[in-house]
Scaffold this motif. Structure first.
Motif, mmCIF file in Angstrom:
data_model
loop_
_atom_site.group_PDB
_atom_site.id
_atom_site.type_symbol
_atom_site.label_atom_id
_atom_site.label_comp_id
_atom_site.label_asym_id
_atom_site.label_seq_id
_atom_site.Cartn_x
_atom_site.Cartn_y
_atom_site.Cartn_z
ATOM 1 N N ASP A 2 0.905 -1.191 -0.088
ATOM 2 C CA ASP A 2 -0.008 -0.083 0.193
ATOM 3 C C ASP A 2 0.866 1.259 0.129
ATOM 4 O OD1 ASP A 2 -2.038 -1.497 0.051
ATOM 5 O OD2 ASP A 2 -2.628 -1.367 2.227
ATOM 6 N N TYR A 3 1.946 1.298 -0.779
ATOM 7 C CA TYR A 3 2.653 2.256 -0.837
ATOM 8 C C TYR A 3 2.032 3.476 -1.569
ATOM 9 C CZ TYR A 3 7.198 -0.052 0.229
ATOM 10 O OH TYR A 3 7.851 -0.824 0.843
ATOM 11 N N ASN A 4 1.941 4.809 -0.858
ATOM 12 C CA ASN A 4 1.513 5.912 -1.089
ATOM 13 C C ASN A 4 -0.007 5.893 -1.168
ATOM 14 O OD1 ASN A 4 4.058 7.253 -1.765
ATOM 15 N ND2 ASN A 4 4.073 5.841 -3.616
ATOM 16 N N LYS A 5 -0.735 4.912 -0.539
ATOM 17 C CA LYS A 5 -2.164 5.065 -0.287
ATOM 18 C C LYS A 5 -2.547 5.865 1.022
ATOM 19 C CE LYS A 5 -3.607 0.851 -2.605
ATOM 20 N NZ LYS A 5 -4.241 -0.483 -2.200
ATOM 21 N N PRO A 6 -3.352 6.860 0.945
ATOM 22 C CA PRO A 6 -3.494 7.525 1.976
ATOM 23 C C PRO A 6 -3.655 7.100 3.399
ATOM 24 C CG PRO A 6 -4.928 8.540 0.201
ATOM 25 C CD PRO A 6 -4.347 7.037 -0.276
ATOM 26 N N VAL A 7 -3.338 7.771 4.175
ATOM 27 C CA VAL A 7 -3.372 7.196 5.586
ATOM 28 C C VAL A 7 -3.685 8.544 6.716
ATOM 29 C CG1 VAL A 7 -2.235 6.137 7.845
ATOM 30 C CG2 VAL A 7 -1.686 5.371 5.610
ATOM 31 N N ASP A 8 -5.012 8.111 7.137
ATOM 32 C CA ASP A 8 -5.521 9.526 7.901
ATOM 33 C C ASP A 8 -5.903 8.812 9.442
ATOM 34 O OD1 ASP A 8 -6.583 11.968 8.823
ATOM 35 O OD2 ASP A 8 -8.702 11.296 8.101
ATOM 36 N N VAL A 9 -4.928 9.386 10.445
ATOM 37 C CA VAL A 9 -5.238 9.088 11.664
ATOM 38 C C VAL A 9 -5.613 10.176 12.730
ATOM 39 C CG1 VAL A 9 -3.862 8.239 13.727
ATOM 40 C CG2 VAL A 9 -3.066 7.624 11.380
ATOM 41 N N LYS A 10 -6.583 9.869 13.564
ATOM 42 C CA LYS A 10 -7.300 11.092 14.352
ATOM 43 C C LYS A 10 -6.905 10.420 15.693
ATOM 44 C CE LYS A 10 -10.687 12.424 10.881
ATOM 45 N NZ LYS A 10 -12.018 12.664 10.761
ATOM 46 N N ALA A 11 -6.641 11.302 16.728
ATOM 47 C CA ALA A 11 -6.751 10.956 17.947
ATOM 48 C C ALA A 11 -7.990 10.853 18.606
ATOM 49 C CB ALA A 11 -6.304 12.345 18.716
ATOM 50 N N PRO A 12 -7.996 9.798 19.527
ATOM 51 C CA PRO A 12 -9.023 9.651 20.235
ATOM 52 C C PRO A 12 -9.838 10.650 20.938
ATOM 53 C CG PRO A 12 -7.634 7.861 20.783
ATOM 54 C CD PRO A 12 -6.812 9.250 20.200
ATOM 55 N N ALA A 13 -11.444 10.682 21.286
ATOM 56 C CA ALA A 13 -11.760 11.552 22.059
ATOM 57 C C ALA A 13 -11.176 11.563 23.540
ATOM 58 C CB ALA A 13 -13.282 11.443 21.913
#
Length: 235
Positions: free
Chosen positions: A210-221
């Motif tokens: 999965d090279y260069n596939k978007p990775v969106d990480v969000k912090a927990p509430a």
């Protein structure tokens, strides 16, 4: 790490010794004239420079099957999970220069028992937040650790192989203690590292994809995060 994969050996006659290393050479060899060490260095640098990638692995540790899967982006954000049989499962997030860890009951029990502490009920189903080392989380989330060009030495090139339908150059590194690591590098397109197979006392397979596939990480509430002091209750 332990899942068996069927490698298809390329039907190419190899009979050249270059700089003391045996290698395969053909008209369409993307690495023609390069030593095994140079191929590895090029692959590590190219892989490290990717916008993002996923690393998955499986292997044996203390009698348990360890599995992991993490996605990492160029900003240092990372998300994934890991499991180790009876030692439990855990999820990991690295975002905004902080690390968040959430384990199941078995994970916290194995972790706390190793330190001689008990498990605080406040950890149940919640994330534990701690500062991240240089914003990377270290270890499996740190591309500097995953793609060390300093490790690209004492390799020999073997027969080309097929890794999940991709033609790959094979680089073999034999180390002390009977350990052998085989690196598979994409031989078409960009020379990304595709897989590393380790044999010996340490056995496993690590796959990069999965090279260069978007990775969106969000912090927990905030209400899903426990205070770090709750890991080890006050005595």
């Amino acid at each position: 790490m332990a899942a068996k994969r069927k490698f298809v050996v390329a039907a190419v006659a190899c009979a050249a010794v270059v700089a003391g290393l045996t290698g395969c050479s053909s008209e369409d060899d993307a690495f023609d004239g390069m030593s095994a060490d140079d191929i590895a260095k090029k692959s590590f640098k190219t892989s490290k420079a990717a916008d993002s990638f996923r690393v998955t692995g499986e292997g044996k540790q203390q009698g348990s099957t360890v599995r992991l899967s993490f996605a990492i982006n160029k900003e240092g954000a990372c998300e994934g999970n890991m499991s180790a049989g009876k030692q439990g499962k855990a999820q990991l997030l690295v975002v905004d220069k902080a690390t968040y860890l959430k384990g199941d009951d078995a994970y916290w029990k194995s972790t706390m028992s190793a330190s001689g502490a008990g498990v605080n009920k406040k950890l149940d189903g919640r994330w534990v937040k701690s500062p991240s080392n240089n914003g990377s989380g270290g270890g499996v989330c740190d591309r500097n650790d995953l793609f060390k060009t300093s490790d690209a030495k004492d390799m020999e090139r073997g027969d080309d192989a097929d890794v999940d339908g991709q033609k790959a150059a094979t680089l073999v590194k034999k180390e002390s203690g009977g350990k052998t690591s085989t690196f598979y590098v994409a031989a078409e397109g960009k020379p990304y590292l595709l897989q590393v197979e380790t044999k010996g006392k340490e056995q496993g397979i690590t796959t990069f994809s999965d090279y260069n596939k978007p990775v969106d990480v969000k912090a927990p509430a905030d209400d899903e995060v426990a205070d770090v002091k709750d890991i080890v209750p006050a005595s």
